[in-house]
Design an enzyme around this catalytic site. Structure first.
Site: not given
Ligand code: UGA
Length: 440
Positions: A253, A263
């Protein structure tokens, strides 16, 4: 168990190393000779915490090769962990998956379970099984299992060994038995990972539905944050208040400048494409994609509205990767913002702790071919990047940036004007600078 993993990207290599760590003999196959040579020396081709340590610790159970025939012919299990990039229309490109299937069919000399770990559209596992059964040598039985992965970059090793769940989609008893056996060490002490068996299509859907739900959560909170800005509410207090409700939860959030990476952008588009092609469009996912597109350039818009013209302005861009803890630049908001700034004739002063060289490659085409009036200079420290700058944009919440002494913006910048796309600082600490963040 004798396991071969096809592809040594985040999914393939981390899976291979984790399976070796729990006692299996693993061969990792890739077409890239250079990568294979590096891995044989114990060097990981990707930046991922704990990966190199385990590559060294478990080296006796790990092989790396480009010789796919040798690697596939006697494997009990072959795991496909190659990329499924996005096509221009948003659908998933399965060329690499079927390229591997072709090699498997060409090489197999005994019965085998083929596991699809790559994120693939619902129904792909059925096609993979059909293709393999039609093309392997006579007398060989191949069963296909879907086994989506849920690792996040930066925490990939931990997410694999201490997974939130292992999901396996099967259509045969044999596949179920072999997969249960392969994951046995993770489903008991000390890991105790929940193990869910479904049919193949449900397993494929669990992956997309999970990623798209998380992406939706981010787009939703970003929209609420934008509204908070207009109405004088503070998104951090709002999410805190929401998060106490266990039905909502307090994770994912964090408002910011949208999601990037390899992803969420790809998987939201792929599921939306699939839904449209089935005639049952997912309207929520469509909205999530649209919101993210505009959220990614929020900082650029705020800056443009404040400065009116960006021509010949010196703009520091702090953080380039899509999130901290990874060197990955795929779909990073920094790219959209830097391109817009260059088009507007700004002079960019970019900083990132690890990904400057790859960013240079990403942006060089624009600098050389798009007739941009702007320019870009790279710095390996924040002090130099912000010196004499007219504004600084924070794109990634690297610890180096979060812990940066705020008084230095005042000391070093021409005007201490900071646009924080990741809400790195407490509002009360920013009183001496011009500071704008997201939803506060
Ligand atoms: C994501 C999922 O979290 C994994 O569970 C999944 O396995 C993976 O994709 C995949 O399909 O391989 P990832 O892309 O490594 O993992 O990164 P995240 O940590 O999920 O972050 C993704 C994006 O969302 C980032 O740009 C991050 O800054 C953003 N984010 C994340 C937000 O803007 N707010 C948040 O609260 C959380």
């Amino acid at each position: 168990m004798k396991i071969t993993v096809a592809g040594t990207g985040y999914v393939g290599l981390v899976t291979g190393v984790a399976l070796a760590h729990i006692g299996h003999n693993v061969t990792c196959v890739d077409i890239d000779e250079e990568k294979i040579k590096k891995m044989r020396k114990g060097i990981s081709p990707i930046y991922e915490q704990d990966l190199e340590r385990l590559m060294k610790e478990d080296k006796d159970r790990l092989n790396y090769t480009t010789d796919y025939k040798e690697a596939y012919k006697n494997a009990e299990v072959i795991i496909i962990g190659v990329g499924t990039p996005e096509r221009a229309d948003g659908s998933a490109n399965l060329d690499y998956v079927f390229g591997v299937c072709n090699q498997i069919a060409d090489s197999l000399e005994k019965d085998c379970i083929v596991v699809v770990k790559s994120t693939v559209p619902i129904g792909t596992n059925d096609e993979v099984e059909k293709y393999l059964r039609e093309n392997v040598k006579k007398g060989i039985t191949v069963d296909v299992a879907s086994n989506p992965e849920f690792l996040a970059q930066g925490t990939a090793v931990r997410d694999t060994l201490h997974a939130s769940r292992i999901v396996v989609g099967v259509e045969s008893e044999r596949a179920k038995e072999v997969m249960s056996e392969m994951y046995k060490p993770l489903t008991k002490e000390p890991y105790n990972v929940p193990f869910l068996i479904t049919n193949r299509r449900s397993a494929e859907m669990i992956k997309y539905a999970s990623n798209d739900f998380l992406a939706l959560k981010i787009s939703y909170i970003n929209e609420i944050a934008n509204l908070c800005e207009r109405l004088g509410a503070n998104i951090e207090d709002v999410t805190k208040g929401m998060g106490y409700d266990s039905r909502i939860g307090n994770k994912f959030l964090n408002a910011g400048i949208g999601y990037g990476g390899s992803c969420f952008p790809k998987d939201t588009k792929a599921l939306h494409w699939l839904s449209v092609s089935e005639g049952v469009e997912l309207k929520t996912v469509k909205a999530c994609i649209e919101v993210n597109k505009s959220q990614k350039i929020r900082l650029y818009e705020k800056l443009r509205d404040d400065l009116k013209t960006l021509k010949n302005k010196n703009i520091a861009v702090l953080g380039l990767t899509f999130k901290p803890g990874t060197d990955d630049l795929r779909e990073a908001p920094s790219i959209d913002n830097v391109e817009l700034l260059l088009d507007a004739g700004a002079h960019i002063r970019a900083y990132d702790p690890i990904s400057i060289e790859s960013f240079k490659k990403k942006i060089s085409y624009k600098l050389e071919n798009d007739g941009t009036e702007g320019s870009i200079t790279y710095f390996d420290n924040i002090d130099d990047a912000i010196t004499a700058a007219d504004a600084a944009l924070i794109m990634t919440e690297w610890p180096e940036i979060k812990n940066y002494n705020i008084s230095k913006y005042k000391k070093l910048m021409k005007v201490p004007r900071v646009y924080d796309g990741r809400n790195c600082y407490k509002l009360e600490d920013t009183k001496d600078i011009i500071y704008k963040s997201i939803g506060r």
